[in-house]
Write an enzyme that holds these catalytic residues in place. Structure first.
Site, short mmCIF file in Angstrom:
data_model
loop_
_atom_site.label_atom_id
_atom_site.label_comp_id
_atom_site.label_asym_id
_atom_site.label_seq_id
_atom_site.Cartn_x
_atom_site.Cartn_y
_atom_site.Cartn_z
N ASP A 1 -3.44 -26.82 -15.78
CA ASP A 1 -4.84 -26.35 -16.04
C ASP A 1 -4.91 -24.92 -16.17
O ASP A 1 -4.23 -24.07 -15.40
CB ASP A 1 -5.57 -26.97 -14.39
CG ASP A 1 -6.85 -26.90 -14.51
OD1 ASP A 1 -7.49 -25.86 -15.18
OD2 ASP A 1 -7.48 -27.38 -13.75
N HIS B 1 -6.84 -29.81 -17.09
CA HIS B 1 -8.12 -29.65 -16.43
C HIS B 1 -8.95 -30.85 -15.96
O HIS B 1 -9.19 -31.61 -16.76
CB HIS B 1 -8.77 -28.48 -17.06
CG HIS B 1 -10.05 -28.18 -16.37
ND1 HIS B 1 -10.01 -27.46 -15.03
CD2 HIS B 1 -11.41 -28.20 -16.73
CE1 HIS B 1 -11.26 -27.27 -14.70
NE2 HIS B 1 -12.11 -27.95 -15.45
N SER C 1 -14.21 -28.46 -10.71
CA SER C 1 -14.15 -27.32 -11.65
C SER C 1 -15.57 -26.55 -11.20
O SER C 1 -15.19 -26.21 -10.09
CB SER C 1 -14.62 -27.88 -13.07
OG SER C 1 -14.00 -26.85 -14.04
#
Length: 320
Positions: free
Chosen positions: A264, A294, A169
């Protein structure tokens, strides 16, 4: 269609969604029905996440981890280190996620232990400064300083100078930013490879982010907008390559493994970044996992098993 385009199309076909991934997604949506990342100050939400009260399970800390500090441009930088039992094959400089606002250096011990044991990597995770208390450019400044330090010290400390960088991320974003800074500010590229999972590479927001909406499958459109707002609290333009690495000249980057789930909100970031990486003359491997949310590797399941095995193989090959 090419093999890659067929594989990507297959990842978005509902018929290929693993049952365990669908079950995880349903559980996350149920768990987060009344959860709001912005209902309390960031330090409170960080503590709540540490207690397992957000999307992700409470972290399990490794008894093998040790910590140290190095000097940085904004003060001391903490490092969390987990090493293999035998000689290290390489060193993995890990940068954690959390939207530049949440997350912490000790919430990924389970992955770092696994990479140490299965890939032989000495794992060094960076405790970089978080927004909004320490907004851009402090976080990437810390990561840049840690990367320069590991390039100097890896051989003496871990017996190898074979280096891999990566994260999840915001950690994938900061990994890409760090590589660009090493090239542009220092004229070096000490890393052999980059492991980039579910990154956010365009802070102007890609179509998949803008179109996602309110569904809280780990995070939603508002969450990402708020993360960007906190990160760029005082300065930084979303068109600046130091802020949005998708906008950068990507020549001279190391081979990269891009992984992301099809469910995601940030999936377009990876789908856009991997081809740009390749078009700039670098090696890029792209894998999209059906129904993956995610940072799906934080949850048990078949997607997680396959993805982590692929990451480990990528690290082993990079350090051969």
């Amino acid at each position: 269609m090419t093999d890659l385009s067929q594989a990507i199309a297959a990842a978005f076909d509902p018929a290929n969604a693993p049952a365990d991934a669908l079950a995880v997604n349903a559980a996350i949506l149920k768990r987060l029905e009344n959860w709001d990342n912005w209902a309390h100050p960031p330090e409170t939400i960080r503590q709540m996440r540490r207690e397992g009260r957000g999307a992700f399970p409470a972290p399990v800390l490794s008894p093998r981890a040790r910590t140290m500090t190095i000097d940085g441009p904004h003060g001391p930088i903490g490092l969390r280190i987990i090493t293999p039992e035998g000689p290290a094959r390489g060193v993995y400089l890990h940068i954690h996620g959390g939207g530049w606002v949440l997350g912490s250096v000790d919430q990924q011990d389970q992955w770092l232990e696994r990479f140490a044991d299965r890939a032989g990597m000495a794992c060094v995770s960076v405790d970089y400064r978080l927004a909004p208390e320490h907004p851009y450019p402090q976080g990437p400044d810390d990561c840049e300083a840690a990367a320069l330090w590991i390039a100097r010290e890896a051989k003496a400390l871990f017996g190898t100078d074979r280096l891999v960088i990566g994260g999840e991320s915001a950690g994938a974003h900061l990994s890409a930013t760090t590589l660009l800074r090493l090239r542009d500010r220092h004229g070096i590229m000490p890393f052999r490879a980059a492991n980039l999972h579910a990154g956010c590479y365009d802070l102007a927001l890609t179509p998949s982010v803008r179109r996602w909406g309110a569904a809280k499958l780990v995070l939603n459109t508002r969450d990402i907008q708020m993360f960007v707002r906190h990160y760029l609290l005082h300065t930084g333009a979303v068109t600046d390559p130091d802020v949005s690495p998708l906008q950068a000249d990507l020549k001279g980057m190391p081979p990269a493994l891009f992984t992301v789930g099809s469910q995601d909100p940030l999936v377009d970031d990876t789908l856009f970044m991997a081809p740009r990486w390749s078009a700039a003359g670098n090696k890029a491997e792209l894998h999209v996992y059906p129904a993956g949310c995610h940072v799906f590797i934080a949850f048990p399941g078949s997607n997680t098993d396959r993805c982590l095995e692929r990451i480990e193989a990528f690290m082993v090959a990079a350090c051969a």
